[in-house]
Design an enzyme around this catalytic site. Structure first.
Site, mmCIF file in Angstrom:
data_model
loop_
_atom_site.group_PDB
_atom_site.id
_atom_site.type_symbol
_atom_site.label_atom_id
_atom_site.label_comp_id
_atom_site.label_asym_id
_atom_site.label_seq_id
_atom_site.Cartn_x
_atom_site.Cartn_y
_atom_site.Cartn_z
ATOM 1 N N HIS A 139 11.585 -4.596 3.417
ATOM 2 C CA HIS A 139 10.242 -5.903 3.522
ATOM 3 C C HIS A 139 10.311 -6.307 2.156
ATOM 4 C CE1 HIS A 139 8.379 -1.891 2.986
ATOM 5 N NE2 HIS A 139 7.567 -3.229 2.082
ATOM 6 N N ASP A 169 13.946 0.094 7.246
ATOM 7 C CA ASP A 169 13.460 -0.930 6.127
ATOM 8 C C ASP A 169 14.319 -0.961 4.599
ATOM 9 O OD1 ASP A 169 11.952 -2.527 5.020
ATOM 10 O OD2 ASP A 169 10.550 -1.407 5.389
ATOM 11 N N SER A 245 6.510 -0.224 -2.621
ATOM 12 C CA SER A 245 7.302 -0.397 -1.532
ATOM 13 C C SER A 245 9.411 -0.002 -2.146
ATOM 14 C CB SER A 245 7.601 -1.583 -1.135
ATOM 15 O OG SER A 245 6.011 -1.991 -0.684
#
Length: 297
Positions: A139, A169, A245
């Protein structure tokens, strides 16, 4: 949209009030988003002013919008924007005995930057090879902009996405023109236990080179994004925020036990409430093996 968000939040609260406390909101950590500046160089855009933080959906977006996320069957929604000035910083929340671990791991942590005509964003990543193969969250790079990687020594180099795994992911990014980098070392899932001390590395809120500490507070959590279900996640109370992230969750031996992927927030806040989630090491290493096979084929 504001009315829609407020109405959904009120309905959810009325249905799920527990001990008069609002439920936590859980969602994959969005990358830090910044408004396109006049100066095209990322270093100036971070140092020069405020970063606008938003939650974005798969594929990228120019602004905040409603998304639904579920953890262990409990629904939650999140969409917001905040701002703050970003400057380089390193934060260690425990004693100096953690400093040698930080010194060992920090050279293997990078910032992943994605630029497009409408928006720019940043997340974190870890070095997998000495020639610049980088692991991050899918993402982080899903907005399909121009990718670059900033190393711990401040160098910024062009990069390209070479493989993606939307199920877990994860994504591989190849930085160009590099040699002599220090790859991370991965632990195994059976080497980590609830209560063990861990460090989270990354660029929360655009603050590159940041380290926070905490413990593994639970194992085998599940997060349903609405499209894919991430299972077996590590839960940690090490503060993790937007921009973490793809960064590393590391044990006291300096080994990566997980890749940071999701956070929980409470009420109207998008900040850490002591509930962060990481993809465990065994899942990561298996996925990386498959991604490398994609590159080779």
């Amino acid at each position: 949209m504001t009315d829609l968000l407020n109405r959904n939040a009120d309905e959810h609260h009325a249905a799920h009030v527990l001990s008069h406390r609002a439920p936590a909101h859980l969602f994959p950590i969005p990358p830090v988003m910044v408004q396109p500046p006049r100066d095209p160089r990322w270093k100036r855009r971070i140092a020069g002013g405020a970063a606008v933080l938003v939650l974005i959906g798969a594929g990228g977006s120019g602004g905040a919008f409603l998304t639904e996320r579920y953890l262990s069957g409990g629904s939650a929604s999140a969409a917001t924007g905040t701002s703050g000035t970003t400057v380089a910083a390193t934060t260690i929340t425990e004693g100096d005995e953690l400093a040698p671990i930080v010194a060992q791991v920090q050279p293997s942590i990078v910032t992943v930057l994605v630029d497009s005509t409408r928006e720019s964003s940043l997340g974190s990543g870890v070095v997998l090879s000495d020639d610049g193969l980088i692991l991050t969250n899918n993402h982080v790079i899903s907005s399909n902009g121009t990718v670059s990687v900033r190393l711990s020594d401040g160098r910024t180099v062009p990069a390209k996405v070479v493989a993606t795994d939307t199920t877990h992911d994860l994504a591989l990014v190849q930085a160009t023109g590099l040699t002599g980098l220090t790859p991370v070392t991965f632990a195994t899932d059976d080497s980590i236990a609830v209560g063990d001390t861990v460090l989270a590395f990354g660029a929360p809120l655009g603050l590159e080179g940041t380290v926070t500490s905490g413990i593994v507070s639970a194992k085998d959590r599940s997060l349903d994004t609405g499209e894919e279900k991430l299972t077996g996640l590590l839960q940690t109370d090490a503060p993790i925020n937007q921009g973490n992230s793809g960064g590393a969750l590391v044990d006291t031996s300096g080994r990566v036990v997980g890749i940071n992927v999701a956070i929980a927030t409470s009420g109207d806040s998008t900040g850490s409430v002591g509930l962060g989630f990481a993809i465990p090491a065994d899942t990561v290493t298996a996925a990386v093996t498959q991604l490398e096979a994609q590159i080779a084929s």
